[in-house]
Design a protein around this motif. Structure first.
Motif, short mmCIF file in Angstrom:
data_model
loop_
_atom_site.label_atom_id
_atom_site.label_comp_id
_atom_site.label_asym_id
_atom_site.label_seq_id
_atom_site.Cartn_x
_atom_site.Cartn_y
_atom_site.Cartn_z
N ARG A 26 -9.86 7.93 4.96
CA ARG A 26 -10.53 8.22 6.23
C ARG A 26 -10.40 9.70 6.61
NH1 ARG A 26 -8.03 3.18 8.47
NH2 ARG A 26 -9.65 1.60 8.60
N THR A 27 -9.24 10.29 6.33
CA THR A 27 -8.96 11.64 6.80
C THR A 27 -9.43 12.73 5.85
OG1 THR A 27 -6.97 10.77 7.92
CG2 THR A 27 -7.13 13.16 7.64
N LEU A 28 -9.22 12.52 4.56
CA LEU A 28 -9.50 13.57 3.58
C LEU A 28 -10.68 13.29 2.66
CD1 LEU A 28 -5.81 14.40 2.53
CD2 LEU A 28 -7.21 15.49 4.29
N GLY A 29 -11.20 12.05 2.72
CA GLY A 29 -12.36 11.74 1.90
C GLY A 29 -12.06 10.87 0.69
N LYS A 30 -13.12 10.49 -0.02
CA LYS A 30 -13.01 9.53 -1.12
C LYS A 30 -12.19 10.06 -2.29
CE LYS A 30 -17.45 7.35 -0.02
NZ LYS A 30 -18.84 7.07 -0.50
N LYS A 31 -12.39 11.33 -2.65
CA LYS A 31 -11.68 11.89 -3.79
C LYS A 31 -10.18 11.88 -3.54
CE LYS A 31 -11.33 16.03 -6.67
NZ LYS A 31 -11.85 17.41 -6.90
N ALA A 32 -9.77 12.36 -2.39
CA ALA A 32 -8.35 12.38 -2.05
C ALA A 32 -7.79 10.96 -1.95
CB ALA A 32 -8.13 13.13 -0.73
N GLY A 33 -8.60 10.06 -1.40
CA GLY A 33 -8.17 8.66 -1.29
C GLY A 33 -7.92 8.03 -2.65
N ALA A 34 -8.81 8.34 -3.60
CA ALA A 34 -8.67 7.81 -4.96
C ALA A 34 -7.44 8.39 -5.64
CB ALA A 34 -9.92 8.12 -5.77
N ILE A 35 -7.22 9.69 -5.48
CA ILE A 35 -6.04 10.34 -6.08
C ILE A 35 -4.77 9.73 -5.51
CG2 ILE A 35 -4.73 12.50 -6.20
CD1 ILE A 35 -7.43 13.97 -6.25
N ASN A 36 -4.77 9.52 -4.20
CA ASN A 36 -3.60 8.96 -3.54
C ASN A 36 -3.31 7.55 -4.05
OD1 ASN A 36 -1.80 9.57 -0.95
ND2 ASN A 36 -2.27 7.38 -0.97
N LEU A 37 -4.36 6.74 -4.19
CA LEU A 37 -4.20 5.37 -4.67
C LEU A 37 -3.61 5.34 -6.08
CD1 LEU A 37 -4.78 2.31 -4.36
CD2 LEU A 37 -7.04 2.75 -5.31
N VAL A 38 -4.15 6.17 -6.96
CA VAL A 38 -3.69 6.20 -8.35
C VAL A 38 -2.24 6.66 -8.44
CG1 VAL A 38 -3.99 7.33 -10.58
CG2 VAL A 38 -5.99 6.52 -9.33
N CYS A 39 -1.90 7.72 -7.71
CA CYS A 39 -0.54 8.26 -7.76
C CYS A 39 0.48 7.28 -7.19
CB CYS A 39 -0.47 9.59 -7.02
SG CYS A 39 -1.32 10.94 -7.87
N ASP A 40 0.13 6.61 -6.10
CA ASP A 40 1.05 5.65 -5.50
C ASP A 40 1.23 4.43 -6.40
OD1 ASP A 40 1.56 7.26 -3.37
OD2 ASP A 40 0.35 6.14 -1.92
N CYS A 41 0.19 4.07 -7.13
CA CYS A 41 0.31 2.99 -8.12
C CYS A 41 1.23 3.41 -9.26
CB CYS A 41 -1.07 2.64 -8.70
SG CYS A 41 -2.11 1.65 -7.63
N LEU A 42 1.00 4.62 -9.75
CA LEU A 42 1.73 5.12 -10.91
C LEU A 42 3.23 5.21 -10.65
CD1 LEU A 42 -0.58 7.89 -12.41
CD2 LEU A 42 0.09 5.72 -13.46
N LYS A 43 3.61 5.61 -9.44
CA LYS A 43 5.04 5.79 -9.20
C LYS A 43 5.79 4.46 -9.28
CE LYS A 43 4.74 5.88 -4.09
NZ LYS A 43 4.80 6.80 -2.92
N CYS A 44 5.15 3.37 -8.89
CA CYS A 44 5.79 2.05 -9.00
C CYS A 44 5.80 1.59 -10.46
CB CYS A 44 5.08 1.03 -8.12
SG CYS A 44 6.07 -0.46 -7.82
N ILE A 45 4.72 1.85 -11.17
CA ILE A 45 4.66 1.51 -12.59
C ILE A 45 5.76 2.25 -13.35
CG2 ILE A 45 3.30 1.74 -14.70
CD1 ILE A 45 0.79 1.35 -12.97
N LEU A 46 5.92 3.53 -13.08
CA LEU A 46 6.94 4.34 -13.76
C LEU A 46 8.34 3.86 -13.42
CD1 LEU A 46 5.40 7.92 -13.38
CD2 LEU A 46 5.58 6.54 -15.46
N ALA A 47 8.56 3.47 -12.18
CA ALA A 47 9.88 2.97 -11.77
C ALA A 47 10.24 1.72 -12.58
CB ALA A 47 9.89 2.65 -10.28
N ILE A 48 9.28 0.82 -12.74
CA ILE A 48 9.51 -0.40 -13.50
C ILE A 48 9.72 -0.09 -14.99
CG2 ILE A 48 8.42 -2.54 -14.32
CD1 ILE A 48 7.10 -2.78 -11.57
N VAL A 49 8.94 0.84 -15.52
CA VAL A 49 9.08 1.24 -16.93
C VAL A 49 10.47 1.81 -17.19
CG1 VAL A 49 8.29 2.88 -18.68
CG2 VAL A 49 6.62 1.60 -17.34
N VAL A 50 10.95 2.66 -16.30
CA VAL A 50 12.27 3.27 -16.46
C VAL A 50 13.37 2.21 -16.40
CG1 VAL A 50 13.97 4.79 -15.36
CG2 VAL A 50 11.60 5.54 -15.61
N VAL A 51 13.29 1.32 -15.45
CA VAL A 51 14.30 0.26 -15.31
C VAL A 51 14.30 -0.64 -16.55
CG1 VAL A 51 14.87 -1.87 -14.06
CG2 VAL A 51 14.44 0.26 -12.81
#
Length: 214
Positions: free
Chosen positions: A45-70
């Motif tokens: 809503r605030t920064l637009g579709k591109k930023a929203g997509a980047i944010n979604l992917v990065c927030d997904c990745l950090k949880c995926i990486l946490a699980i991979v490391v564990v």
């Protein structure tokens, strides 16, 4: 001890606040706009579709990486409870995302991080939740309703697959797995309490992928 380590690792990954960083790039404090939330929907809503997509992917990745490391750390020492430790890592990541200590414990609502959890934990549950989310979203255009419905579907699916023996853990560990997922589901509901009120009052904002007034 393995559980605490898994949560701690997840929390550290969760502290990577994509929305806060993107706001710095755009010279905007996302917390001062829209819902004030450091989540993908508010970034959209605030920064637009591109930023929203980047944010979604990065927030997904950090949880995926946490699980991979564990999983990498405990693969040999605790192979019998890896699914449980994976979920603890995801829980820690969601807590770090929702309650980052350096931002006065005010972060996002954990939905994008939870998406990463489902992708890394069990692709079958991810597909079920994707169908639930997308179906409701394109019908109602309410992200909050779609997210909560998908979360509940994930909880039910995890129990169903667990009872069918997919995770190959002892009954006590399976029950613990259900409890952790149940707590995460309740946390998601709690974080969306204001959205739920607005949904009941008919004042919740809608999101359209194409330019259209809500």
């Amino acid at each position: 001890m393995e559980r605490l380590i898994s949560v701690a690792i997840g929390y550290l990954f969760g502290l990577f606040q994509t929305a806060f960083i993107l706001g710095k790039v755009y010279h905007i404090d996302v917390r001062q706009h829209g819902s004030g939330n450091l989540g993908s929907t508010n970034v959209l809503r605030t920064l637009g579709k591109k930023a929203g997509a980047i944010n979604l992917v990065c927030d997904c990745l950090k949880c995926i990486l946490a699980i991979v490391v564990v999983r990498a750390i405990f693969k040999r020492s605790c192979p019998d409870i890896l699914p449980l430790l994976s979920l603890y890592a995801a829980a820690g990541c969601i807590l770090g995302h929702n309650f980052p200590f350096y931002l006065k414990f005010k972060g996002g609502k954990g939905i994008a991080a939870s998406l990463g959890m489902l992708i890394a934990f069990d692709w079958k549950i991810f597909l079920i939740c994707a169908v639930v989310f997308l179906s409701l979203f394109f019908i109602t255009h309410y992200v909050s309703l779609s997210s909560l419905s998908a979360y509940i579907a994930a909880f039910i699916s995890l129990i169903a697959f667990g009872q069918m023996g997919y995770y190959k853990m002892s009954p006590s560990h399976m029950m613990e797995l259900y409890v952790v997922m149940g707590v995460l589901t309740l946390l998601a509901v709690f974080e969306h309490r204001n959205n739920i009120k607005r949904l009941l009052n008919g004042t919740e904002s809608k999101i359209y992928l194409k330019n259209k007034k809500a």
